[in-house]
Scaffold this motif. Structure first.
Motif, PDB file in Angstrom:
ATOM      1  N   HIS A  87       0.824  -1.207   0.000  1.00 41.58           N
ATOM      2  CA  HIS A  87       0.000   0.000   0.000  1.00 41.58           C
ATOM      3  C   HIS A  87       0.861   1.262   0.000  1.00 41.58           C
ATOM      4  CE1 HIS A  87      -3.122   2.843   1.137  1.00 41.58           C
ATOM      5  NE2 HIS A  87      -2.437   3.175   2.213  1.00 41.58           N
ATOM      6  N   SER A  88       0.615   2.163  -0.935  1.00 47.79           N
ATOM      7  CA  SER A  88       1.348   3.421  -1.003  1.00 47.79           C
ATOM      8  C   SER A  88       0.918   4.343   0.138  1.00 47.79           C
ATOM      9  CB  SER A  88       1.102   4.111  -2.344  1.00 47.79           C
ATOM     10  OG  SER A  88       1.692   5.403  -2.351  1.00 47.79           O
ATOM     11  N   LEU A  89       1.893   4.956   0.800  1.00 46.97           N
ATOM     12  CA  LEU A  89       1.618   5.866   1.910  1.00 46.97           C
ATOM     13  C   LEU A  89       1.621   7.320   1.455  1.00 46.97           C
ATOM     14  CD1 LEU A  89       3.831   4.181   4.661  1.00 46.97           C
ATOM     15  CD2 LEU A  89       1.387   3.890   4.275  1.00 46.97           C
ATOM     16  N   GLU A  90       1.294   7.556   0.191  1.00 47.01           N
ATOM     17  CA  GLU A  90       1.341   8.911  -0.375  1.00 47.01           C
ATOM     18  C   GLU A  90       0.466   9.883   0.403  1.00 47.01           C
ATOM     19  OE1 GLU A  90       0.139  11.214  -4.527  1.00 47.01           O
ATOM     20  OE2 GLU A  90      -0.042   9.031  -4.357  1.00 47.01           O
ATOM     21  N   LYS A  91      -0.778   9.500   0.711  1.00 47.13           N
ATOM     22  CA  LYS A  91      -1.718  10.413   1.346  1.00 47.13           C
ATOM     23  C   LYS A  91      -1.905  10.160   2.842  1.00 47.13           C
ATOM     24  CE  LYS A  91      -4.381  11.043  -2.919  1.00 47.13           C
ATOM     25  NZ  LYS A  91      -5.713  10.916  -3.541  1.00 47.13           N
ATOM     26  N   ASP A  92      -1.464   9.016   3.328  1.00 45.34           N
ATOM     27  CA  ASP A  92      -1.668   8.685   4.740  1.00 45.34           C
ATOM     28  C   ASP A  92      -0.971   9.693   5.649  1.00 45.34           C
ATOM     29  OD1 ASP A  92      -2.943   6.562   3.728  1.00 45.34           O
ATOM     30  OD2 ASP A  92      -1.788   5.018   4.747  1.00 45.34           O
ATOM     31  N   GLN A  93      -1.709  10.204   6.630  1.00 48.29           N
ATOM     32  CA  GLN A  93      -1.180  11.069   7.678  1.00 48.29           C
ATOM     33  C   GLN A  93      -0.692  12.416   7.166  1.00 48.29           C
ATOM     34  OE1 GLN A  93       1.785   8.545   9.474  1.00 48.29           O
ATOM     35  NE2 GLN A  93       0.325   7.800  10.972  1.00 48.29           N
ATOM     36  N   ALA A  94      -1.002  12.790   5.940  1.00 50.46           N
ATOM     37  CA  ALA A  94      -0.587  14.084   5.409  1.00 50.46           C
ATOM     38  C   ALA A  94      -1.812  14.978   5.259  1.00 50.46           C
ATOM     39  CB  ALA A  94       0.109  13.912   4.061  1.00 50.46           C
ATOM     40  N   GLU A  95      -1.791  16.105   5.948  1.00 47.93           N
ATOM     41  CA  GLU A  95      -2.895  17.049   5.835  1.00 47.93           C
ATOM     42  C   GLU A  95      -2.855  17.733   4.467  1.00 47.93           C
ATOM     43  OE1 GLU A  95      -2.626  19.775   9.020  1.00 47.93           O
ATOM     44  OE2 GLU A  95      -2.910  18.251  10.592  1.00 47.93           O
ATOM     45  N   GLU A  96      -3.990  18.209   4.035  1.00 46.82           N
ATOM     46  CA  GLU A  96      -4.073  18.840   2.717  1.00 46.82           C
ATOM     47  C   GLU A  96      -3.162  20.064   2.651  1.00 46.82           C
ATOM     48  OE1 GLU A  96      -7.455  20.656  -0.323  1.00 46.82           O
ATOM     49  OE2 GLU A  96      -8.048  19.755   1.603  1.00 46.82           O
ATOM     50  N   GLY A  97      -2.298  20.079   1.653  1.00 44.67           N
ATOM     51  CA  GLY A  97      -1.369  21.183   1.464  1.00 44.67           C
ATOM     52  C   GLY A  97      -0.107  21.085   2.291  1.00 44.67           C
ATOM     53  N   ALA A  98      -0.001  20.043   3.142  1.00 45.50           N
ATOM     54  CA  ALA A  98       1.185  19.894   3.990  1.00 45.50           C
ATOM     55  C   ALA A  98       2.095  18.809   3.437  1.00 45.50           C
ATOM     56  CB  ALA A  98       0.761  19.548   5.416  1.00 45.50           C
ATOM     57  N   GLU A  99       3.366  18.897   3.795  1.00 38.70           N
ATOM     58  CA  GLU A  99       4.317  17.889   3.365  1.00 38.70           C
ATOM     59  C   GLU A  99       4.066  16.588   4.125  1.00 38.70           C
ATOM     60  OE1 GLU A  99       8.310  19.138   3.705  1.00 38.70           O
ATOM     61  OE2 GLU A  99       8.093  20.840   2.331  1.00 38.70           O
ATOM     62  N   PRO A 100       4.237  15.439   3.465  1.00 38.27           N
ATOM     63  CA  PRO A 100       4.032  14.163   4.160  1.00 38.27           C
ATOM     64  C   PRO A 100       5.082  13.984   5.256  1.00 38.27           C
ATOM     65  CG  PRO A 100       5.025  13.809   1.998  1.00 38.27           C
ATOM     66  CD  PRO A 100       4.628  15.254   2.057  1.00 38.27           C
ATOM     67  N   PRO A 101       4.757  13.251   6.313  1.00 41.50           N
ATOM     68  CA  PRO A 101       5.707  13.062   7.412  1.00 41.50           C
ATOM     69  C   PRO A 101       6.916  12.238   6.995  1.00 41.50           C
ATOM     70  CG  PRO A 101       3.809  11.627   7.680  1.00 41.50           C
ATOM     71  CD  PRO A 101       3.496  12.533   6.534  1.00 41.50           C
ATOM     72  N   ASN A 102       7.987  12.399   7.741  1.00 44.01           N
ATOM     73  CA  ASN A 102       9.175  11.587   7.530  1.00 44.01           C
ATOM     74  C   ASN A 102       8.808  10.115   7.694  1.00 44.01           C
ATOM     75  OD1 ASN A 102      11.635  10.060   8.721  1.00 44.01           O
ATOM     76  ND2 ASN A 102      12.537  11.917   7.844  1.00 44.01           N
ATOM     77  N   ILE A 103       9.512   9.238   6.998  1.00 44.21           N
ATOM     78  CA  ILE A 103       9.168   7.818   7.036  1.00 44.21           C
ATOM     79  C   ILE A 103       9.244   7.241   8.449  1.00 44.21           C
ATOM     80  CG2 ILE A 103      11.524   7.022   6.531  1.00 44.21           C
ATOM     81  CD1 ILE A 103      10.207   4.829   4.772  1.00 44.21           C
ATOM     82  N   LEU A 104      10.155   7.752   9.284  1.00 47.78           N
ATOM     83  CA  LEU A 104      10.287   7.250  10.647  1.00 47.78           C
ATOM     84  C   LEU A 104       9.230   7.827  11.582  1.00 47.78           C
ATOM     85  CD1 LEU A 104      14.166   7.171  11.179  1.00 47.78           C
ATOM     86  CD2 LEU A 104      12.621   5.282  10.671  1.00 47.78           C
ATOM     87  N   GLU A 105       8.489   8.816  11.117  1.00 50.48           N
ATOM     88  CA  GLU A 105       7.418   9.391  11.923  1.00 50.48           C
ATOM     89  C   GLU A 105       6.070   8.738  11.614  1.00 50.48           C
ATOM     90  OE1 GLU A 105       7.740  13.487  10.792  1.00 50.48           O
ATOM     91  OE2 GLU A 105       8.963  13.976  12.534  1.00 50.48           O
ATOM     92  N   ARG A 106       6.032   7.908  10.605  1.00 52.66           N
ATOM     93  CA  ARG A 106       4.771   7.299  10.205  1.00 52.66           C
ATOM     94  C   ARG A 106       4.354   6.200  11.180  1.00 52.66           C
ATOM     95  NH1 ARG A 106       2.972   8.596   5.094  1.00 52.66           N
ATOM     96  NH2 ARG A 106       4.444   9.737   3.790  1.00 52.66           N
ATOM     97  N   THR A 107       3.069   6.072  11.375  1.00 52.81           N
ATOM     98  CA  THR A 107       2.481   5.026  12.210  1.00 52.81           C
ATOM     99  C   THR A 107       1.294   4.431  11.453  1.00 52.81           C
ATOM    100  OG1 THR A 107       1.069   6.653  13.326  1.00 52.81           O
ATOM    101  CG2 THR A 107       3.168   6.107  14.391  1.00 52.81           C
ATOM    102  N   PRO A 108       0.895   3.227  11.772  1.00 52.95           N
ATOM    103  CA  PRO A 108      -0.230   2.611  11.046  1.00 52.95           C
ATOM    104  C   PRO A 108      -1.531   3.374  11.256  1.00 52.95           C
ATOM    105  CG  PRO A 108       0.414   1.276  12.936  1.00 52.95           C
ATOM    106  CD  PRO A 108       1.460   2.314  12.783  1.00 52.95           C
ATOM    107  N   THR A 109      -2.299   3.495  10.193  1.00 53.61           N
ATOM    108  CA  THR A 109      -3.594   4.175  10.253  1.00 53.61           C
ATOM    109  C   THR A 109      -4.758   3.210  10.062  1.00 53.61           C
ATOM    110  OG1 THR A 109      -3.445   4.665   7.885  1.00 53.61           O
ATOM    111  CG2 THR A 109      -2.619   6.340   9.410  1.00 53.61           C
TER     112      THR A 109
END
Length: 285
Positions: A87-109
């Motif tokens: 699954h691509s994490l392109e949109k997960d945890q990224a608010e509209e207009g904001a940069e996506p989080p660093n890969i180490l900051e990501r958590t399962p949604t």
């Protein structure tokens, strides 16, 4: 002189409590620093997602990410179609207009992104079970085909995690081949398990929950404590069973092999008592 505050660049994970820094007169006190680090870990929220530093820490709910380009992907299980999905994490945890989080900051949604890792105590291998559906195990056959459709675990469901110097992890199967992300016809991605070497496609970021990392440390301390108790203190045993007078400990080179053999056979104390009686007899003859 500028009075602007310097902003910290330290990564923070979701759920981690913010702590105030305390100034110390000396920064080279390694013991103090390590104890402070352990205290910070103990104070963490048990549900905080962290990166394991030792293979024995990889247990419990686990989030597996691959740093694919242009967007990282997570290893998911689709319980409806009963298949593994990258699954691509392109949109997960990224608010509209904001940069996506660093890969180490990501958590399962989503629960489909979570695998439950179990291991037999003392074994270097692990089993990865799906967190959704009936709980199927991730397996790999001798041809490198990866699936998650088995309800029982066997040799093909065993994986050995190998931590790389950069903190990423490779998973080796029973055939001593590595799990990898492979591009197939049409540009889609899939998991395979037939790589001979660890390259970019074979490296994954793995995140576990803080409480399981703490649990692994406690088990390690307990095991080390038990091993220390079981060690034979030969010098101390000599003083108990062989010393007399001013507490002299007499050791003969000629009996070294016999004592070594007795220790292996679990009768060291008996052999030392016999030796003591013999030495006393020789002394007073």
């Amino acid at each position: 002189m500028s009075t602007d505050k310097v902003r910290s660049t330290k990564l923070k994970f979701k759920g981690e409590k913010t702590k105030k820094k305390r100034r110390r007169d000396s920064d080279d006190e390694e013991g103090v620093s390590s104890s402070r680090r352990r205290k910070d870990q103990d104070d963490q929220d048990p549900e905080t997602w962290v990166v394991p530093e030792d293979p024995v820490e990889i247990r419990g709910p686990t989030f597996i990410i691959h740093p694919s380009d242009p967007f990282p992907i997570s290893v998911n299980f689709d319980s409806t179609r009963n298949r593994i999905i990258l699954h691509s994490l392109e949109k997960d945890q990224a608010e509209e207009g904001a940069e996506p989080p660093n890969i180490l900051e990501r958590t399962p949604t989503d629960v489909s992104q979570v695998w439950v890792i179990t291991r037999v105590s003392g074994s270097p291998t692990i089993n990865l079970r799906t967190g959704t559906g009936d709980g199927k195990f991730l397996s790999c056959d001798k041809h490198g085909l990866v699936s998650a459709d088995r309800e029982a675990r066997g040799p093909q469901e065993e994986w050995t995690p190998v931590i790389m110097p950069d903190g990423m992890i490779a998973f080796m199967n029973v055939y001593e081949k590595y799990l990898s992300v492979d591009e197939v016809a049409g540009g889609s991605l899939q998991l395979r398990g037939d790589s001979e070497e660890v390259g970019f496609g074979e490296r994954f970021w793995v995140k576990i929950q803080s409480k399981y990392k703490r649990e692994a440390h406690e088990e390690k301390k307990k095991k080390e404590g038990m091993s220390d108790v079981g060690k034979a203190d030969e010098a101390g045993t000599n003083r108990i069973y062989q010393a007399w007078g001013a507490g002299r400990s007499i050791v003969s080179q000629s009996d070294k092999k016999e004592l070594k053999r007795a220790r292996k056979e679990g009768r060291l104390a008996e052999a030392l008592l016999d030796r003591r009686a013999k030495l006393k007899s020789d002394r007073f003859c």
